[in-house]
Design an enzyme around this catalytic site. Structure first.
Site, PDB file in Angstrom:
ATOM      1  CG  ASN A  10      -0.110  44.458 -16.961  1.00  0.00           C
ATOM      2  OD1 ASN A  10       0.325  44.483 -15.815  1.00  0.00           O
ATOM      3  ND2 ASN A  10       0.684  44.496 -18.019  1.00  0.00           N
TER       4      ASN A  10
ATOM      5  CG  HIS B 251       7.997  48.948 -15.495  1.00  0.00           C
ATOM      6  ND1 HIS B 251       8.350  47.951 -14.630  1.00  0.00           N
ATOM      7  CD2 HIS B 251       7.456  48.323 -16.566  1.00  0.00           C
ATOM      8  CE1 HIS B 251       8.050  46.776 -15.156  1.00  0.00           C
ATOM      9  NE2 HIS B 251       7.514  46.973 -16.321  1.00  0.00           N
TER      10      HIS B 251
ATOM     11  CE1 TYR C 110       1.071  61.806 -20.279  1.00  0.00           C
ATOM     12  CE2 TYR C 110       0.512  61.137 -22.522  1.00  0.00           C
ATOM     13  CZ  TYR C 110       0.349  62.008 -21.448  1.00  0.00           C
ATOM     14  OH  TYR C 110      -0.520  63.052 -21.533  1.00  0.00           O
TER      15      TYR C 110
ATOM     16  CG  ASN D  78      -2.716  62.683 -24.710  1.00  0.00           C
ATOM     17  OD1 ASN D  78      -1.529  62.483 -24.957  1.00  0.00           O
ATOM     18  ND2 ASN D  78      -3.110  63.478 -23.735  1.00  0.00           N
TER      19      ASN D  78
END
Length: 335
Positions: A253, A239, A242, A262
């Site tokens: 995980n 949840h 990004y 990035n």
């Protein structure tokens, strides 16, 4: 050619074209309301002329045999016919529909009216889109997908859905999406140019952008965005995270609120997250960075350097505490 024109219809038109040496065949249809269409004046299997709406007489306007806009012609003969087309009509336009009057013989075939539907307005385009979606939904359900609320799901023309895929309401599939067997796409997810492998669970409210590859049994949860990244088998991004331009290994995980930074304003940078990695909530990974297998990132960390295998990394300010401050603050506010 209409959006719904079938291969069998075009095959039928080619057979008509190849019948004899006419060199010209037109595709017609019986219109429920012929208004606006060119009327085909026929005799047996041939047509003598096509009359446009503006030039049609009252009896001719009653004709329901209309041209779909599809034709097949011999190229060499067409080069001789085109210079003979005149614009002596109500619109002063050069109509291809005058070809039957120029050619020696014009054969026609007929298709269902639905196959010839076109769009001249945005409203008509929306109507066509709804018909396309009806076909696509029916196709995917016939092939083994379950759509809880079919009318709320939007497919692209090339969407590939496997068997026993469960799709909840309000899911959008853009171009280039493949969903393999036994996946679960939860509501309000948006997916484009992505490959979702067997057993993956997506959403709700997930966004998979171009270049996403989800390996088997991955889980992408609510308000997660994935872009140009591979998520390894059994890994989870549950949840509010990004992950972009990143390769994630298996059984890792990614905690809530994790961001891969990035883009530096000019270039995109790639990161690697290995197998069995745990990234704590609210972590910021400054790309390019590599989290090696089994590493552990403490919640709230900003990670700028590679993390060694099976190591703990944390990067955050040390917590300070002022005893009794809250009590004093509340008392001062009451004065």
């Amino acid at each position: 050619m209409g959006l719904f024109t079938r291969k069998s219809t075009l095959t039928k038109l080619l057979k008509a074209f190849n019948k004899g040496d006419a060199g010209l065949s037109f595709l017609g249809m019986r219109a429920e309301n012929p208004t606006g269409y060119g009327r085909m004046i026929s005799s047996g299997e041939t047509i003598s002329k096509i009359v446009e709406e503006k030039d049609a007489s009252v009896p001719e306007r009653e004709i329901d045999l209309c041209w779909t806009g599809v034709m097949c012609a011999d190229l060499q003969k067409m080069r001789g016919w085109l210079p003979k087309i005149k614009n002596n009509n109500a619109s002063k336009e050069y109509y291809l529909t005058t070809l039957p009057e120029i050619a020696d013989k014009t054969i026609y075939s007929i298709c269902p009216e639905e196959e010839s539907l076109g769009a001249n307005t945005r409203n008509e385009l929306a109507v066509l889109e709804s018909k396309v979606q009806e076909r696509l939904r029916a196709k995917h359900m016939e092939n083994g997908a379950t759509l809880i609320d079919p009318q709320s799901v939007t497919f692209a023309h090339d969407t590939n859905i496997g068997q026993d895929v469960l799709i909840e309401p309000n899911v959008f599939f853009g171009e280039g999406v493949t969903v393999e067997n036994d996946c679960h796409i939860k509501g309000f997810s948006h997916i484009e140019n992505a490959h979702i492998k067997k057993g993956a669970v997506i959403g709700p409210y997930a966004r998979l952008r171009p270049g996403t590859v989800l390996e088997e049994n991955t889980k992408i949860g609510n308000f997660v965005e994935i872009k140009n990244a591979t998520i390894g088998r059994g890994s989870k991004v549950n949840h509010l995270s990004y992950v972009g331009d990143t390769k994630v290994g298996k059984e890792s995980n990614i905690g809530a609120g994790t961001i891969t930074c990035n883009y530096d304003g000019f270039n995109k940078h790639k990161s690697t997250i290995g197998d069995g990695v745990f990234v704590g909530s609210n972590s910021t990974l400054i790309s390019p960075v590599k989290l090696n297998d089994g590493s552990y990132i403490a919640a709230g960390s900003v990670i700028t350097d590679d993390v060694e295998k099976d190591s703990l990394a944390f990067g955050r300010s040390r917590q300070n505490q002022k005893k009794g401050w809250a009590k004093t603050y509340r008392q001062n506010q009451k004065k």
